[in-house]
Scaffold this active site. Structure first.
Site, PDB file in Angstrom:
ATOM      1  N   GLU A 282      -5.381  -4.767  10.614  1.00 41.14           N
ATOM      2  CA  GLU A 282      -4.344  -3.760  10.788  1.00 41.14           C
ATOM      3  C   GLU A 282      -4.582  -3.020  12.106  1.00 41.14           C
ATOM      4  O   GLU A 282      -5.350  -2.039  12.133  1.00 41.14           O
ATOM      5  CB  GLU A 282      -4.373  -2.753   9.628  1.00 41.14           C
TER       6      GLU A 282
ATOM      7  N   ASN B 169       0.880  -1.166   0.000  1.00 41.60           N
ATOM      8  CA  ASN B 169       0.000   0.000   0.000  1.00 41.60           C
ATOM      9  C   ASN B 169       0.916   1.214   0.000  1.00 41.60           C
ATOM     10  O   ASN B 169       1.511   1.546   1.017  1.00 41.60           O
ATOM     11  CB  ASN B 169      -0.893  -0.036   1.248  1.00 41.60           C
TER      12      ASN B 169
ATOM     13  N   HIS C  85      -9.444   1.302   5.085  1.00 39.93           N
ATOM     14  CA  HIS C  85      -8.156   1.495   5.762  1.00 39.93           C
ATOM     15  C   HIS C  85      -8.341   2.467   6.929  1.00 39.93           C
ATOM     16  O   HIS C  85      -9.116   3.424   6.829  1.00 39.93           O
ATOM     17  CB  HIS C  85      -7.117   2.037   4.780  1.00 39.93           C
TER      18      HIS C  85
ATOM     19  N   GLY D 245       2.775   2.149  10.780  1.00 41.47           N
ATOM     20  CA  GLY D 245       3.749   3.222  10.629  1.00 41.47           C
ATOM     21  C   GLY D 245       4.480   3.573  11.907  1.00 41.47           C
ATOM     22  O   GLY D 245       5.167   4.590  11.973  1.00 41.47           O
TER      23      GLY D 245
ATOM     24  N   SER E 249       3.594  -2.327  10.291  1.00 37.71           N
ATOM     25  CA  SER E 249       5.045  -2.444  10.511  1.00 37.71           C
ATOM     26  C   SER E 249       5.593  -3.825  10.158  1.00 37.71           C
ATOM     27  O   SER E 249       6.489  -4.332  10.839  1.00 37.71           O
ATOM     28  CB  SER E 249       5.408  -2.052  11.941  1.00 37.71           C
TER      29      SER E 249
ATOM     30  N   LYS F 183       0.202   4.242  -0.202  1.00 36.02           N
ATOM     31  CA  LYS F 183      -0.384   5.436   0.435  1.00 36.02           C
ATOM     32  C   LYS F 183      -0.110   6.665  -0.445  1.00 36.02           C
ATOM     33  O   LYS F 183      -0.080   6.519  -1.672  1.00 36.02           O
ATOM     34  CB  LYS F 183       0.126   5.575   1.874  1.00 36.02           C
TER      35      LYS F 183
ATOM     36  N   GLU G 217      -6.641   4.834   7.954  1.00 36.01           N
ATOM     37  CA  GLU G 217      -6.372   6.239   7.623  1.00 36.01           C
ATOM     38  C   GLU G 217      -7.595   6.876   6.966  1.00 36.01           C
ATOM     39  O   GLU G 217      -7.902   8.050   7.194  1.00 36.01           O
ATOM     40  CB  GLU G 217      -5.120   6.340   6.732  1.00 36.01           C
TER      41      GLU G 217
HETATM   42  P1  13P Z   1       3.160   0.207   7.686  1.00 35.19           P
HETATM   43  O1  13P Z   1       3.631  -1.106   7.060  1.00 35.19           O
HETATM   44  O2  13P Z   1       3.919   1.410   7.193  1.00 35.19           O
HETATM   45  O3  13P Z   1       3.062   0.108   9.155  1.00 35.19           O
HETATM   46  O4  13P Z   1       1.654   0.438   7.140  1.00 35.19           O
HETATM   47  C1  13P Z   1       0.736  -0.600   7.222  1.00 35.19           C
HETATM   48  C2  13P Z   1      -0.463  -0.206   6.463  1.00 35.19           C
HETATM   49  O5  13P Z   1      -1.185   0.682   6.859  1.00 35.19           O
HETATM   50  C3  13P Z   1      -0.751  -0.932   5.219  1.00 35.19           C
HETATM   51  O6  13P Z   1      -2.024  -0.640   4.746  1.00 35.19           O
END
Ligand code: 13P
Length: 251
Positions: free
Chosen positions: A167, A9, A95, A173, A212, A11, A97
């Site tokens: 997640e 992803n 997601h 992150g 992560s 982002k 976010e």
């Molecule tokens: P990270 O791998 O940067 O923690 O992000 C995970 C994520 O949100 C994947 O959709």
């Protein structure tokens, strides 16, 4: 044996030259592997470029969100049919976010899931609890609420052909990965809840872990019986890091 998925992803990251060098480096190493799937979910403006680079390769691609509407006066949205026109296989929905920064409710996520399915996409349906929710001991009720919203709108049968991604928000992150035991516990809970509606669908449903994931922890996570791969943020932006996770899924 369920298939395993490694999905990047990106982002809000990327550039035309950067995407090209990242994907070329990934393609150098990746070969088709039975029961293993590799994909990247990219910002919509890059779909045409990514299709040009990935068509005919073992790497699939997708969008990071999808409109719950098919067409009309919905400024800024991208429809499932538009993603399909650019060859996308996948669309991430729900997601954290999108939920926390853009106000996607459980109901909106459920509608997006249905829209993605209707357009012929494979939705990657994300669920997960915040740190406060985990500390309060309400992880399972949060996961249940998020999952049930989709089950209510689309039914358990619609999860056949979709993917779920667990997640935990506190692991995204942050460098703080869920332990393999924590991931397994949440995945088993989600699978069990789907099984109450349809045991066959539950047994086939790939549930990815996200938060992560790195080359150094992927193998342990992917070895868990209910962890069917990973949804990868930061590490999907660096070819060597993404490939290390892919190697863990293929091993
Ligand atoms: P990270 O791998 O940067 O923690 O992000 C995970 C994520 O949100 C994947 O959709």
């Amino acid at each position: 044996m369920r298939p395993k998925y490694v999905v990047g992803n990106w982002k809000l990251n990327g550039s035309l030259p950067g995407n090209e060098s990242l994907l070329r480096a990934i393609l150098k190493e990746v070969s088709p592997q039975p029961g293993r799937h590799l994909a990247v979910c990219v910002p919509a403006p890059y779909l045409a470029q990514v299709r040009g680079l990935l068509e005919g390769t073992p790497v699939a691609w997708g969008g990071q969100d999808v409109s719950r509407f098919e067409k009309g006066a919905y400024t800024g949205d991208v429809s499932g049919a538009m993603l399909r026109e650019f060859g996308a296989t996948f669309a991430i929905v729900g997601h954290s976010e999108r939920r926390t920064l853009f106000g996607d409710t459980d109901e909106a996520v459920a509608q997006k899931y249905a829209a993605a399915r209707k357009a012929g996409l494979v939705p990657i349906f994300c669920v997960g609890e915040t740190l406060a929710e985990r500390e309060k001991g309400v992880t399972e009720s949060v996961l249940a609420r998020q999952l049930d919203a989709v089950l209510e709108v689309s039914g358990a049968a619609a999860l056949d052909g979709g993917l779920v991604a667990y997640e935990p928000v506190w692991a995204i992150g942050t460098g703080r990965t869920a332990t393999s035991a924590q991931a397994q516990e949440a995945h088993a809970f989600l699978r069990g809840r789907v099984a109450k509606k349809d045991a066959g669908v539950a047994s086939r449903l790939p549930i990815l872990y996200g938060g992560s994931v790195k080359g150094s922890n992927a193998a342990e996570l992917f070895a868990m019986p209910d962890v069917d791969g990973g949804l990868i943020g930061g590490a999907s932006l660096v070819a060597e890091d993404f490939l290390a996770i892919w190697r863990a899924a293929v091993a």
